[in-house]
Design an enzyme around this catalytic site. Structure first.
Site, PDB file in Angstrom:
ATOM      1  CB  ILE A  16      35.069  47.587  34.729  1.00 40.89           C
ATOM      2  CG1 ILE A  16      34.145  47.652  33.511  1.00 40.89           C
ATOM      3  CG2 ILE A  16      34.285  47.977  35.990  1.00 40.89           C
ATOM      4  CD1 ILE A  16      32.970  46.699  33.582  1.00 40.89           C
ATOM      5  CB  SER A  35      43.123  40.419  40.094  1.00 44.19           C
ATOM      6  OG  SER A  35      44.506  40.743  40.107  1.00 44.19           O
ATOM      7  CE  LYS A 159      27.693  39.340  35.522  1.00 43.13           C
ATOM      8  NZ  LYS A 159      28.646  40.135  36.330  1.00 43.13           N
TER       9      LYS A 159
END
Length: 232
Positions: A16, A35, A159
């Site tokens: 992604i 990252s 989430k």
């Protein structure tokens, strides 16, 4: 084509994150990625690579400062793509995940993106009014479906919590032109995409969201090749 626009992608993996970065770059954006393996330098393609640990939310504001210093503009698009989970040490007890692991994973899945959103709106307030401002969180089906898999405990918690504040933020700021999206790729029948997720499809859809194309709701479920598809 974009002119003096920038995207900051928080959390970059081989599917992604990399695909999204490439798509925005091809649309003329200045691209910064963050990252754990970030180098602190620009790549040959001009992508600013930053090192980050999203288990530490206090480290997030410096990433925005670095983008502003390098590109001389604030990122009008912020994409949060990092995620973390901890497998229960006792597979027969979902609540055997240590509390400190739950807290660390919530930092990655909920608190760090929240801090990133705070930083985003502060910068957006000084960008030109005609510039589209967008925050995209890479979600999944766990905010609306409880899957009976113990390893999803703290990922689902994160989430779900993030989906709530993203929906509330979009309702609160959309009148100012600030959009917030919880993006969730699905199978054509609306089921969990799982390991079959498609990086380039995310890139295509995220650019669409950044352009504020169509009347896409904050809970932005999508299907490869179709774009936004709403499911019950």
């Amino acid at each position: 084509m974009a002119t003096n626009l920038a995207v900051l992608i928080l959390g970059v993996g081989p599917r992604i994150g990399t695909s999204v970065a490439e798509k925005f770059a091809s649309n003329g954006y200045k691209v910064a990625v963050a990252s754990r393996s970030g180098s602190g330098t620009k790549t040959a393609e001009g992508v600013l690579s930053l090192k980050a640990d999203f288990a530490n939310p206090d480290s997030v504001p410096a990433l925005f400062d670095a983008v502003k210093a390098e590109f001389h503009t604030f990122p009008n698009v912020v994409i949060y793509n990092a995620a973390s989970l901890t497998n229960p040490p006792d597979q027969n007890s979902v609540l055997s995940v240590p509390a400190e692991s739950v807290a660390s994973d919530l930092n990655v899945n909920t608190i760090s993106p929240y801090v990133a959103a705070q930083q985003a709106i502060r910068g957006w307030e000084i960008l030109p009014k005609g510039t589209k401002k967008t925050f995209i969180y890479t979600g999944n089906i766990l905010n609306v479906s409880i899957l009976p898999l113990p390893r999803f405990l703290d990922l689902g918690m994160g989430k779900s919590a993030s989906a709530f504040w993203i929906g509330l933020a979009d309702a609160s700021y959309s009148a100012q032109g600030f959009r917030f999206f919880y993006a969730d790729e699905r199978q054509a029948d609306g089921k969990l995409i799982g390991a079959a997720l498609d990086g380039p499809a995310h890139g295509e859809f995220y650019v669409q969201l950044a352009n504020h194309e169509g009347n896409v709701p904050w809970h932005a479920t999508f299907v490869k090749g179709k774009g936004c598809v709403q499911f019950e």
